[in-house]
Design a protein around this motif. Structure first.
Motif, PDB file in Angstrom:
ATOM      1  N   ALA A  81      42.622  43.094  -2.361  1.00 44.43           N
ATOM      2  CA  ALA A  81      43.996  42.984  -1.871  1.00 44.43           C
ATOM      3  C   ALA A  81      44.840  42.242  -2.884  1.00 44.43           C
ATOM      4  CB  ALA A  81      44.020  42.257  -0.523  1.00 44.43           C
TER       5      ALA A  81
ATOM      6  N   ILE B  99      42.831  36.713   4.221  1.00 44.85           N
ATOM      7  CA  ILE B  99      43.482  37.349   3.073  1.00 44.85           C
ATOM      8  C   ILE B  99      44.988  37.114   3.133  1.00 44.85           C
ATOM      9  CG2 ILE B  99      44.139  39.621   2.163  1.00 44.85           C
ATOM     10  CD1 ILE B  99      41.260  40.484   2.497  1.00 44.85           C
ATOM     11  N   CYS B 100      45.553  37.212   4.328  1.00 41.42           N
ATOM     12  CA  CYS B 100      46.979  36.964   4.510  1.00 41.42           C
ATOM     13  C   CYS B 100      47.339  35.554   4.033  1.00 41.42           C
ATOM     14  CB  CYS B 100      47.345  37.145   5.975  1.00 41.42           C
ATOM     15  SG  CYS B 100      49.031  36.672   6.396  1.00 41.42           S
TER      16      CYS B 100
ATOM     17  N   VAL C 252      47.289  48.161   5.042  1.00 42.62           N
ATOM     18  CA  VAL C 252      45.914  48.480   4.670  1.00 42.62           C
ATOM     19  C   VAL C 252      45.856  49.951   4.276  1.00 42.62           C
ATOM     20  CG1 VAL C 252      43.502  48.469   5.370  1.00 42.62           C
ATOM     21  CG2 VAL C 252      45.074  46.754   6.305  1.00 42.62           C
TER      22      VAL C 252
ATOM     23  N   LEU D  31      36.594  46.478  -1.151  1.00 38.32           N
ATOM     24  CA  LEU D  31      37.781  45.886  -0.534  1.00 38.32           C
ATOM     25  C   LEU D  31      38.413  44.902  -1.509  1.00 38.32           C
ATOM     26  CD1 LEU D  31      38.221  44.469   3.033  1.00 38.32           C
ATOM     27  CD2 LEU D  31      38.903  43.109   1.060  1.00 38.32           C
TER      28      LEU D  31
ATOM     29  N   ILE E  69      50.975  43.070   6.419  1.00 39.34           N
ATOM     30  CA  ILE E  69      49.838  43.643   5.697  1.00 39.34           C
ATOM     31  C   ILE E  69      49.875  45.162   5.839  1.00 39.34           C
ATOM     32  CG2 ILE E  69      47.330  43.901   5.713  1.00 39.34           C
ATOM     33  CD1 ILE E  69      47.014  41.046   6.323  1.00 39.34           C
TER      34      ILE E  69
ATOM     35  N   SER F 128      39.789  38.955  -2.235  1.00 43.54           N
ATOM     36  CA  SER F 128      38.786  39.784  -1.563  1.00 43.54           C
ATOM     37  C   SER F 128      37.945  38.859  -0.691  1.00 43.54           C
ATOM     38  CB  SER F 128      37.903  40.525  -2.574  1.00 43.54           C
ATOM     39  OG  SER F 128      37.030  41.427  -1.897  1.00 43.54           O
TER      40      SER F 128
ATOM     41  N   MET G 281      41.110  39.648   7.609  1.00 40.07           N
ATOM     42  CA  MET G 281      42.512  39.971   7.334  1.00 40.07           C
ATOM     43  C   MET G 281      43.405  38.727   7.400  1.00 40.07           C
ATOM     44  SD  MET G 281      42.765  43.122   6.489  1.00 40.07           S
ATOM     45  CE  MET G 281      41.142  43.042   5.725  1.00 40.07           C
TER      46      MET G 281
ATOM     47  N   VAL H  93      46.295  45.845   1.078  1.00 36.14           N
ATOM     48  CA  VAL H  93      44.832  45.775   1.152  1.00 36.14           C
ATOM     49  C   VAL H  93      44.290  47.165   0.879  1.00 36.14           C
ATOM     50  CG1 VAL H  93      42.839  45.213   2.577  1.00 36.14           C
ATOM     51  CG2 VAL H  93      44.961  43.913   2.853  1.00 36.14           C
ATOM     52  N   TYR H  94      43.367  47.276  -0.073  1.00 33.62           N
ATOM     53  CA  TYR H  94      42.759  48.550  -0.443  1.00 33.62           C
ATOM     54  C   TYR H  94      41.324  48.541   0.089  1.00 33.62           C
ATOM     55  CZ  TYR H  94      46.769  48.538  -3.576  1.00 33.62           C
ATOM     56  OH  TYR H  94      48.050  48.482  -4.090  1.00 33.62           O
ATOM     57  N   LEU H  95      41.049  49.445   1.020  1.00 44.49           N
ATOM     58  CA  LEU H  95      39.807  49.402   1.775  1.00 44.49           C
ATOM     59  C   LEU H  95      39.086  50.736   1.702  1.00 44.49           C
ATOM     60  CD1 LEU H  95      37.989  47.849   3.842  1.00 44.49           C
ATOM     61  CD2 LEU H  95      39.477  48.775   5.641  1.00 44.49           C
TER      62      LEU H  95
END
Length: 280
Positions: free
Chosen positions: A158, A108-109, A7, A156, A5, A121, A105, A92-94
């Motif tokens: 991803a 999401i993974c 971020v 957030l 990942i 998300s 996380m 991941v865009y945070l």
């Protein structure tokens, strides 16, 4: 260990927020065995202590963190540089003022593992607002279908590398989150159960200003990328649904309606409104 990942956290003058954001991220539950994670804080045009605060946060085992200090402002440039350096198979865009919950996380993974394009998300929750008007507005807003259903992605979102390959450079748009979400069909978007906390703007005028920016962002996507609208799966509730919500929370409804009306009023416009509006 190759990061699974990456971020990416674009940050412009996020002193007082970036430390808590990173601390919550580093307190995440363990990722799958053998997987690692990297964080790229892309400070862009900061004039405060964002960079120093980000570099001061302790990085736990299993994570790496790089703080990139760009003199140029602009979120799109920050995203481009972050992606250029990112090594993960999941991006991941945070936002720098968002607080993730420990399981997010890892969930999401799991959602984005595989070769097919996927977007994900978490389940958004609002920080408790300080001002009464923001509390009332947020209470009603949180019950709307866009927030309760689908995969909103504000604050957030991803995607895996196959998903990111859907487009080249990020377009210079107001609503990069909407552009990303609508680049995936509803069946390709996953909302995981784990939550993240997202801050609502404080105060009536700031709510109006940010709501106007959000509306402009939606209109811009519709004008420049009309095919993306076919991927929208959440629509405005019908009048009967709004009436039911209003009867359950009349104070929240009146506050929400007042902001919506003020957005259309010239009395609340300011000169040279920025494309990026915080309003804290």
């Amino acid at each position: 260990m190759t990061p699974l990942i990456s971020v990416l956290i674009p940050a412009h003058n996020e002193a007082g927020y970036i430390g808590a954001c990173l601390s919550a991220l580093f307190a995440s539950d363990p990722l799958p065995k053998g997987a690692g994670a990297e964080v790229l804080v892309i400070a862009n045009g900061c004039t405060d202590s964002t960079v120093a605060e980000a570099r001061a946060v302790a990085v736990p085992q299993g994570w790496t963190c790089a703080v990139i200090d760009r003199p140029e402002g602009g979120k799109i440039g920050a995203l481009a540089e972050g992606e250029l350096r990112a090594a993960g198979s999941i991006l991941v865009y945070l936002d720098a003022d968002v607080i993730v919950s420990p399981p997010l996380m890892a969930q999401i993974c799991a959602a984005l593992t595989g070769d097919q394009p996927r977007y994900a998300s978490g389940t958004p929750q609002l920080f408790p607002a300080r001002s009464r008007v923001s509390r009332l507005y947020g209470r009603f807003w949180a019950k709307l279908p866009f927030v309760r259903e689908g995969v909103p992605g504000f604050g957030l979102f991803a995607m895996n590398r196959a998903g990111r390959a859907r487009w080249g450079q990020w377009p210079d748009v107001i609503a990069d989150d909407i552009f990303a979400r609508l680049s995936f069909a509803p069946a390709e978007r996953v909302r995981v159960q784990a939550s993240y906390q997202w801050p609502l703007i404080e105060g009536f005028r700031n709510l109006v200003r940010v709501r106007r920016r959000q509306n402009a962002g939606v209109a811009e996507i519709a004008e420049r990328f009309p095919p993306l609208l076919t991927n929208e799966d959440v629509h405005r509730p019908d009048p009967a649904a709004i009436l039911r919500l209003a009867l359950r929370d009349p104070a929240g409804f009146m506050t929400y309606a007042a902001v919506a009306l003020a957005v259309k009023s010239p009395l609340f416009r300011t000169r040279n409104e920025a494309r990026w509006t915080r309003g804290r």
